[in-house]
Enzyme design. Structure first.
Site, PDB file in Angstrom:
ATOM      1  N   LYS A  53       5.239   2.194  -5.179  1.00 31.70           N
ATOM      2  CA  LYS A  53       5.138   0.770  -5.491  1.00 31.70           C
ATOM      3  C   LYS A  53       5.336   0.523  -6.980  1.00 31.70           C
ATOM      4  O   LYS A  53       5.998  -0.449  -7.386  1.00 31.70           O
ATOM      5  CB  LYS A  53       3.788   0.243  -5.006  1.00 31.70           C
ATOM      6  N   GLN A  97      -5.544   0.188  -2.589  1.00 36.17           N
ATOM      7  CA  GLN A  97      -4.936   1.097  -1.615  1.00 36.17           C
ATOM      8  C   GLN A  97      -6.000   1.602  -0.643  1.00 36.17           C
ATOM      9  O   GLN A  97      -7.038   2.106  -1.054  1.00 36.17           O
ATOM     10  CB  GLN A  97      -4.283   2.277  -2.337  1.00 36.17           C
ATOM     11  N   ASP A 118      -1.690  -7.964  -0.560  1.00 38.96           N
ATOM     12  CA  ASP A 118      -1.576  -7.373   0.767  1.00 38.96           C
ATOM     13  C   ASP A 118      -1.951  -8.346   1.882  1.00 38.96           C
ATOM     14  O   ASP A 118      -1.883  -7.992   3.060  1.00 38.96           O
ATOM     15  CB  ASP A 118      -2.457  -6.119   0.857  1.00 38.96           C
TER      16      ASP A 118
END
Length: 288
Positions: A53, A97, A118
C-alpha cells in the site's frame, strides 16, 4: 470453454493512472492526500500488504506514514496512536491493518469516520445499510469494480456470496443490492446446506470463505463469473477458495493471487483521494 481472466493487476494499474489526474488537481490547490497505516506485530502477510500500500502511494504521489508497533503492544497504546493520526491534519486517511490480536471493534470505532479508508467504522457501515454516502469497504467494492471493468452484467444477476465476514461477505451483499447494482444476492457460508445447489444457480459467485478448493467445477454453471477472494495457506503458499479447473467451465474467473487483491489496494487508493477531496470541499475548495 476457457474463462476470461479478470486481471486485477491490470485494472489496478489503470485506476492508478486515473487517480493521478485527480491528485494533480488537488495539488494545484495545495492538497496532498496522506495515508497513515497502523501495523501491530510482524505477521508476514500483513507486513507485505502494508508495504504494498505504501509503494502504491509513492508511485502516484500520495504521502504516507507507517506506524509499526511490536507484538505485545497493548490496546491503549494502539488507541493512542489512532488518536494521534486522527488529529494530524496531514493525514487524510487511516488504515489499521487487521488482525491486530486486540479488540478490533474498539480500534475500528476509534478511527475518525471521515478518515476511515477501509470503510469499516460502524458509522460508515451503518451509512451503507441506510444507502447514504460514506467510504466503502475496499475488498467488496473492489469485487464490484472488477466485474464492471470487464462488463460482467450486474443488473438482475443472481449472485452467491460465500462468506459472512465483516470485511467481505456482509458488506458485499449490501453493495450488490443497491439500485446502482441491482443484483439479487444469496449470502452463504460454510454452514449452508446444499451449497453446491446455490452455486449452480448463480450468474456470479464470490467466494471469501478461506477454504481451499471449496468451489469446484461441477458446482459452477457454465458461463458464470467466479471471483476468488479466499485466503488460506497450503504447503506454505496462498490457496484460494476456487479450484483451478473452474476456469474451464466459467465465463470469467479472477485469479488468486492477482485478481481481487490488487483491486482492494486500488480501492484503498481511491478512498484516500476521495477523503482528501471531501476534506477540501468541507473547507470550501473546488475539486473539479
Amino acid at each position: 470453454m476457457s474463462a476470461t481472466i479478470l486481471d486485477g493487476k491490470a485494472v489496478h494499474a489503470t485506476i492508478k493512472d486515473e487517480l493521478r489526474g485527480r491528485l494533480a488537481r488537488l495539488a494545484e490547490q495545495g492538497v496532498v492526500p496522506g495515508l497513515a497505516t497502523v501495523l501491530v506485530g510482524d505477521d508476514p502477510a500483513s507486513t507485505w500488504y502494508v508495504g504494498a500500500k505504501h509503494k502504491d502511494c509513492a508511485e502516484i504521489g500520495i504521502a504516507s506514514v507507517r506506524r509499526d508497533l511490536p507484538s505485545g503492544t497493548g490496546q491503549q497504546e494502539v488507541l493512542d496512536v489512532v488518536d494521534e493520526l486522527n488529529a494530524d491534519p496531514a493525514v487524510t486517511a487511516v488504515l489499521v491493518q487487521q488482525p491486530t490480536g486486540l479488540d478490533e471493534f474498539a480500534i475500528l470505532s476509534r478511527v475518525d469516520p471521515a478518515k476511515d479508508v477501509d470503510g469499516l467504522h460502524p458509522a460508515n457501515l451503518g451509512a451503507l445499510v441506510m444507502g447514504e454516502p460514506a467510504p466503502l469497504p475496499c475488498t467488496p467494492v473492489g469485487c464490484v469494480e472488477l466485474l464492471r471493468r470487464y462488463d460482467v452484467p450486474l443488473a438482475g444477476a443472481d449472485v452467491v456470496v460465500i462468506g459472512r465476514g465483516l470485511t467481505v461477505g456482509r458488506p458485499l451483499g449490501l453493495i450488490l443490492t443497491r439500485r446502482s447494482e441491482n443484483a439479487t444476492v444469496t449470502l452463504c457460508h460454510t454452514g449452508t446446506r446444499d451449497l453446491a445447489g446455490h452455486v449452480a444457480r448463480a450468474d456470479i459467485v464470490v467466494s471469501a470463505a478461506g477454504v481451499p478448493d471449496l468451489v469446484t467445477p461441477d458446482m459452477v454453471r457454465p458461463g458464470a463469473a467466479v471471483l476468488d477472494v479466499g485466503v488460506a495457506r497450503r504447503d506454505g503458499r496462498i490457496a484460494g477458495d476456487v479450484h483451478p479447473d473452474v476456469r474451464e467451465v466459467a465465463g470469467w474467473v479472477s485469479p488468486n493471487p492477482g485478481g481481487v487483491g490488487p483491486m482492494t489496494r486500488a480501492m484503498l487508493l481511491r478512498n484516500v483521494v476521495e477523503a482528501a477531496e471531501a476534506s477540501l470541499g468541507a473547507r470550501g475548495g473546488a475539486t473539479a
